[in-house]
Write a protein that holds these residues in place. Structure first.
Motif, PDB file in Angstrom:
ATOM      1  N   ARG A  22     -15.256  -0.254  -8.296  1.00  0.00           N
ATOM      2  CA  ARG A  22     -14.190   0.580  -8.856  1.00  0.00           C
ATOM      3  C   ARG A  22     -12.897  -0.228  -9.004  1.00  0.00           C
ATOM      4  NH1 ARG A  22     -10.185   3.681  -6.429  1.00  0.00           N
ATOM      5  NH2 ARG A  22     -10.936   2.938  -4.410  1.00  0.00           N
ATOM      6  N   GLY A  23     -12.158   0.045 -10.069  1.00  0.00           N
ATOM      7  CA  GLY A  23     -10.890  -0.642 -10.277  1.00  0.00           C
ATOM      8  C   GLY A  23     -10.693  -1.019 -11.730  1.00  0.00           C
ATOM      9  N   VAL A  24      -9.723  -1.899 -11.966  1.00  0.00           N
ATOM     10  CA  VAL A  24      -9.450  -2.418 -13.301  1.00  0.00           C
ATOM     11  C   VAL A  24      -9.725  -3.916 -13.280  1.00  0.00           C
ATOM     12  CG1 VAL A  24      -7.724  -2.726 -15.113  1.00  0.00           C
ATOM     13  CG2 VAL A  24      -7.713  -0.642 -13.719  1.00  0.00           C
ATOM     14  N   HIS A  25     -10.620  -4.373 -14.150  1.00  0.00           N
ATOM     15  CA  HIS A  25     -11.067  -5.759 -14.124  1.00  0.00           C
ATOM     16  C   HIS A  25     -10.880  -6.399 -15.500  1.00  0.00           C
ATOM     17  CE1 HIS A  25     -12.880  -4.661 -10.296  1.00  0.00           C
ATOM     18  NE2 HIS A  25     -13.459  -3.642 -10.904  1.00  0.00           N
ATOM     19  N   PRO A  26     -10.414  -7.660 -15.543  1.00  0.00           N
ATOM     20  CA  PRO A  26     -10.210  -8.337 -16.830  1.00  0.00           C
ATOM     21  C   PRO A  26     -11.511  -8.949 -17.354  1.00  0.00           C
ATOM     22  CG  PRO A  26      -9.418  -9.728 -15.043  1.00  0.00           C
ATOM     23  CD  PRO A  26      -9.894  -8.449 -14.405  1.00  0.00           C
ATOM     24  N   GLU A  61      -8.825  -3.088   4.021  1.00  0.00           N
ATOM     25  CA  GLU A  61      -9.090  -3.378   2.615  1.00  0.00           C
ATOM     26  C   GLU A  61      -8.803  -2.182   1.721  1.00  0.00           C
ATOM     27  OE1 GLU A  61     -10.985  -4.219   5.072  1.00  0.00           O
ATOM     28  OE2 GLU A  61     -11.132  -6.407   4.956  1.00  0.00           O
ATOM     29  N   ALA A  62      -8.998  -0.966   2.242  1.00  0.00           N
ATOM     30  CA  ALA A  62      -8.749   0.227   1.432  1.00  0.00           C
ATOM     31  C   ALA A  62      -7.282   0.381   1.089  1.00  0.00           C
ATOM     32  CB  ALA A  62      -9.243   1.472   2.176  1.00  0.00           C
ATOM     33  N   LEU A  63      -6.404  -0.206   1.909  1.00  0.00           N
ATOM     34  CA  LEU A  63      -4.970  -0.137   1.651  1.00  0.00           C
ATOM     35  C   LEU A  63      -4.526  -1.196   0.651  1.00  0.00           C
ATOM     36  CD1 LEU A  63      -2.298   1.280   2.529  1.00  0.00           C
ATOM     37  CD2 LEU A  63      -2.082  -0.500   4.282  1.00  0.00           C
ATOM     38  N   ARG A  64      -5.231  -2.324   0.606  1.00  0.00           N
ATOM     39  CA  ARG A  64      -4.805  -3.441  -0.234  1.00  0.00           C
ATOM     40  C   ARG A  64      -5.277  -3.324  -1.673  1.00  0.00           C
ATOM     41  NH1 ARG A  64      -6.115  -6.686   4.472  1.00  0.00           N
ATOM     42  NH2 ARG A  64      -8.109  -7.223   3.504  1.00  0.00           N
ATOM     43  N   THR A  65      -6.547  -2.990  -1.883  1.00  0.00           N
ATOM     44  CA  THR A  65      -7.082  -2.984  -3.236  1.00  0.00           C
ATOM     45  C   THR A  65      -8.282  -2.054  -3.310  1.00  0.00           C
ATOM     46  OG1 THR A  65      -7.885  -4.398  -5.043  1.00  0.00           O
ATOM     47  CG2 THR A  65      -8.645  -4.918  -2.827  1.00  0.00           C
ATOM     48  N   THR A  66      -8.833  -1.930  -4.489  1.00  0.00           N
ATOM     49  CA  THR A  66      -9.973  -1.044  -4.699  1.00  0.00           C
ATOM     50  C   THR A  66     -11.288  -1.804  -4.564  1.00  0.00           C
ATOM     51  OG1 THR A  66      -9.960  -1.458  -7.091  1.00  0.00           O
ATOM     52  CG2 THR A  66      -8.635   0.377  -6.288  1.00  0.00           C
ATOM     53  N   ASP A  80     -13.595  -1.521   0.542  1.00  0.00           N
ATOM     54  CA  ASP A  80     -13.981  -0.692   1.689  1.00  0.00           C
ATOM     55  C   ASP A  80     -15.109   0.240   1.250  1.00  0.00           C
ATOM     56  OD1 ASP A  80     -14.272   1.136   3.733  1.00  0.00           O
ATOM     57  OD2 ASP A  80     -12.141   1.369   4.100  1.00  0.00           O
ATOM     58  N   ALA A  81     -16.317  -0.026   1.727  1.00  0.00           N
ATOM     59  CA  ALA A  81     -17.477   0.756   1.301  1.00  0.00           C
ATOM     60  C   ALA A  81     -17.330   2.226   1.655  1.00  0.00           C
ATOM     61  CB  ALA A  81     -18.749   0.186   1.932  1.00  0.00           C
ATOM     62  N   GLY A  82     -16.750   2.518   2.815  1.00  0.00           N
ATOM     63  CA  GLY A  82     -16.565   3.909   3.209  1.00  0.00           C
ATOM     64  C   GLY A  82     -15.596   4.642   2.296  1.00  0.00           C
ATOM     65  N   PHE A  83     -14.489   3.996   1.962  1.00  0.00           N
ATOM     66  CA  PHE A  83     -13.501   4.616   1.081  1.00  0.00           C
ATOM     67  C   PHE A  83     -14.081   4.810  -0.314  1.00  0.00           C
ATOM     68  CE2 PHE A  83      -9.650   4.648  -1.592  1.00  0.00           C
ATOM     69  CZ  PHE A  83      -8.948   5.662  -0.968  1.00  0.00           C
ATOM     70  N   GLU A  84     -14.884   3.850  -0.776  1.00  0.00           N
ATOM     71  CA  GLU A  84     -15.510   3.992  -2.093  1.00  0.00           C
ATOM     72  C   GLU A  84     -16.476   5.170  -2.097  1.00  0.00           C
ATOM     73  OE1 GLU A  84     -14.438   2.180  -4.712  1.00  0.00           O
ATOM     74  OE2 GLU A  84     -13.015   1.602  -3.147  1.00  0.00           O
ATOM     75  N   ALA A  95      -9.768   5.691 -10.467  1.00  0.00           N
ATOM     76  CA  ALA A  95     -10.250   4.310 -10.569  1.00  0.00           C
ATOM     77  C   ALA A  95      -9.327   3.338  -9.851  1.00  0.00           C
ATOM     78  CB  ALA A  95     -10.402   3.905 -12.034  1.00  0.00           C
ATOM     79  N   THR A  96      -8.054   3.665  -9.737  1.00  0.00           N
ATOM     80  CA  THR A  96      -7.090   2.726  -9.144  1.00  0.00           C
ATOM     81  C   THR A  96      -6.489   3.233  -7.836  1.00  0.00           C
ATOM     82  OG1 THR A  96      -5.336   3.713 -10.518  1.00  0.00           O
ATOM     83  CG2 THR A  96      -6.476   1.773 -11.398  1.00  0.00           C
ATOM     84  N   ILE A  97      -6.972   4.320  -7.311  1.00  0.00           N
ATOM     85  CA  ILE A  97      -6.361   4.899  -6.113  1.00  0.00           C
ATOM     86  C   ILE A  97      -6.749   4.091  -4.881  1.00  0.00           C
ATOM     87  CG2 ILE A  97      -8.200   6.499  -5.451  1.00  0.00           C
ATOM     88  CD1 ILE A  97      -5.953   8.618  -5.104  1.00  0.00           C
ATOM     89  N   THR A  98      -5.816   3.968  -3.957  1.00  0.00           N
ATOM     90  CA  THR A  98      -6.052   3.258  -2.695  1.00  0.00           C
ATOM     91  C   THR A  98      -5.570   4.124  -1.541  1.00  0.00           C
ATOM     92  OG1 THR A  98      -3.904   2.142  -2.856  1.00  0.00           O
ATOM     93  CG2 THR A  98      -5.810   0.991  -3.795  1.00  0.00           C
ATOM     94  N   ALA A  99      -5.793   3.634  -0.338  1.00  0.00           N
ATOM     95  CA  ALA A  99      -5.304   4.345   0.839  1.00  0.00           C
ATOM     96  C   ALA A  99      -3.785   4.211   0.931  1.00  0.00           C
ATOM     97  CB  ALA A  99      -5.969   3.799   2.098  1.00  0.00           C
ATOM     98  N   ARG A 100      -3.150   5.044   1.772  1.00  0.00           N
ATOM     99  CA  ARG A 100      -1.697   4.995   1.974  1.00  0.00           C
ATOM    100  C   ARG A 100      -1.408   5.177   3.450  1.00  0.00           C
ATOM    101  NH1 ARG A 100      -0.668   9.837   4.325  1.00  0.00           N
ATOM    102  NH2 ARG A 100      -1.893  11.545   3.458  1.00  0.00           N
ATOM    103  N   ARG A 101      -0.225   4.791   3.834  1.00  0.00           N
ATOM    104  CA  ARG A 101       0.163   4.857   5.242  1.00  0.00           C
ATOM    105  C   ARG A 101       0.580   6.280   5.610  1.00  0.00           C
ATOM    106  NH1 ARG A 101       0.327  -0.260   7.057  1.00  0.00           N
ATOM    107  NH2 ARG A 101       0.702  -1.939   5.546  1.00  0.00           N
TER     108      ARG A 101
END
Length: 415
Positions: free
Chosen positions: A135-139, A255-260, A263-267, A317-323
């Motif tokens: 998941r994410g945005v890839h070039p 990893e869930a906080l840094r990028t998409t 983190d397998a669990g977050f995905e 597609a671009t959502i991540t974790a937050r503090r």
């Protein structure tokens, strides 16, 4: 990667032969060998020059079908290359750079082109298939084309520095219908189905509009109003559902906080979230997607609006974790109100969390909690408190988890 040496194996052999001719011509005194060596060098030079004057790339564009890629689902990429050439060119090889977030075989034969004396641009279309892996945005790109001269002596690798950003949305799993709860928490589709055939009490009459079926004419209302009227099922209510995606970083890996996609669990949680949203919207609910602190993650989606589901998937597609951990405050958002299904999707989940969420059970027609990393007997404790609970994760079967949660006990609605 751009090649530095411009000659092929055949061209390199011709260069070695030309040098050998010069050496032997000097040693043996044969002028013919000198002429032959000069001819080989001239041929090599002409081959190299021809690669830079026969073909010029004007534009490169890519399109995807469907427009947005999805994890685990193939998409077709069409690369359109605009080329100008004054003389015929030989076939070559092309390769498109595929990033780590996508998988696919993106190389092939670049077709030969005939003469274009008028200099008109001609389009070459290249197609290949990619599959979303993360998941994410890839070039996607750039495209590289390696061409050779008609004699196969020289080659030119041209890297076209054009990249296309490809959005990869989370996988949407087709979940089973909550058929057992149509009377207690069913959506508008259940309500409409139940009303059909129950008599005129559930019908309203409205003026005829072009395109209405003549079989739906309400003759009694037509005679009463002296105007053509048609029957329309009256929608008595618009049931709502809420899906909560707990993005607190404390419940996921760093990893869930840094990028998409790392983190397998977050995905798994994001995929579960959009799958539940799709299921409820298909069932006719007006679905609201929120964070555990009450922040709306998307605009409410009307029942049956599958286009709205696709828009939410693109946003996710671009959502991540937050503090900030706010799951314990979630029941306050529903204080003093009754609502339909509430589905909480979270990561780390312990018995204390189950206790904190207990008050919310009495405000939902169908409370469900899906946890990617439950600890101890947290899910059992949640079930005892009235939740329908199931584990999810990278290796879990979401369909089985959803069905298992729905089959637990009965709803705990308090009037």
């Amino acid at each position: 990667m751009r090649r530095v040496w411009p000659l092929t194996v055949r061209g390199t052999g011709a260069l070695v032969l030309a040098i050998a001719c010069f050496v032997l011509a000097n040693e043996l005194g044969l002028v013919e060998l000198l002429y032959f060596g000069i001819l080989l060098l001239a041929t090599l030079a002409a081959s190299i020059v021809s690669l830079y004057v026969t073909r010029r790339t004007e534009s490169v564009g890519r399109s995807l079908s469907p427009d947005v890629a999805t994890v685990g689902r193939p998409s077709t990429v069409t690369v359109r290359v605009g080329v100008r050439t004054a003389v015929p060119t030989a076939a070559g090889l092309w390769r498109d750079a595929v990033p780590a977030g996508l998988t696919g075989v993106a190389h092939g034969v670049f077709p030969a082109l005939g003469s274009g004396l008028r200099g008109d641009e001609r389009a070459v279309e290249l197609r290949y298939t990619i599959t979303g892996a993360r998941r994410g945005v890839h070039p996607l790109g750039p495209l590289s084309v390696t061409s050779t001269d008609p004699f196969g002596l020289a080659r030119r690798s041209n890297v076209l520095g054009v990249r296309t950003q490809v959005t990869v949305t989370p996988a949407i799993v087709d979940l089973p219908v909550l058929a057992n709860f149509s009377g207690e928490s069913g959506g508008t589709l259940h309500t409409t189905t139940n009303q059909i055939g129950q008599g005129s009490d559930n019908l309203i009459a409205r003026p005829y509009a072009p395109g209405d079926s003549m079989r739906r004419i309400h003759w009694r209302a037509t005679a009463h109003r002296d105007a053509l009227m048609v029957r329309q099922e009256e929608q008595e209510s618009t049931p709502e559902a809420t899906v909560v995606l707990d993005r607190a970083a404390e419940r996921w890996s760093a990893e869930a906080l840094r990028t998409t996609g790392l983190d397998a669990g977050f995905e798994a949680a994001v995929s579960s979230c959009i799958s539940v949203v799709s299921r409820l919207v298909t069932d006719g609910y007006v679905v609201e997607l929120i964070d555990s602190d009450g922040t709306a993650l998307a605009d409410p989606i009307d029942g049956g609006d599958l286009g709205g589901v696709e828009a939410v998937a693109t946003h996710l597609a671009t959502i991540t974790a937050r503090r900030g951990d706010t799951l314990a405050k979630l029941p306050l958002l529903f204080a003093g109100a009754m609502t339909g299904p509430v589905v909480v999707v979270t990561g780390r989940f312990d018995p204390a969390d189950a206790e904190a969420l207990a008050p919310l059970v009495h405000h939902s027609a169908l409370p469900i909690v899906l946890a990617a990393a439950p600890t101890g007997d947290a899910l059992d404790r949640a079930t005892d408190l009235g939740w329908r609970a199931a584990p999810i994760g990278a290796d879990a079967d979401l369909v089985a988890a959803w069905s298992g949660a729905a089959d637990q006990g009965v709803s705990n609605v308090v009037a």
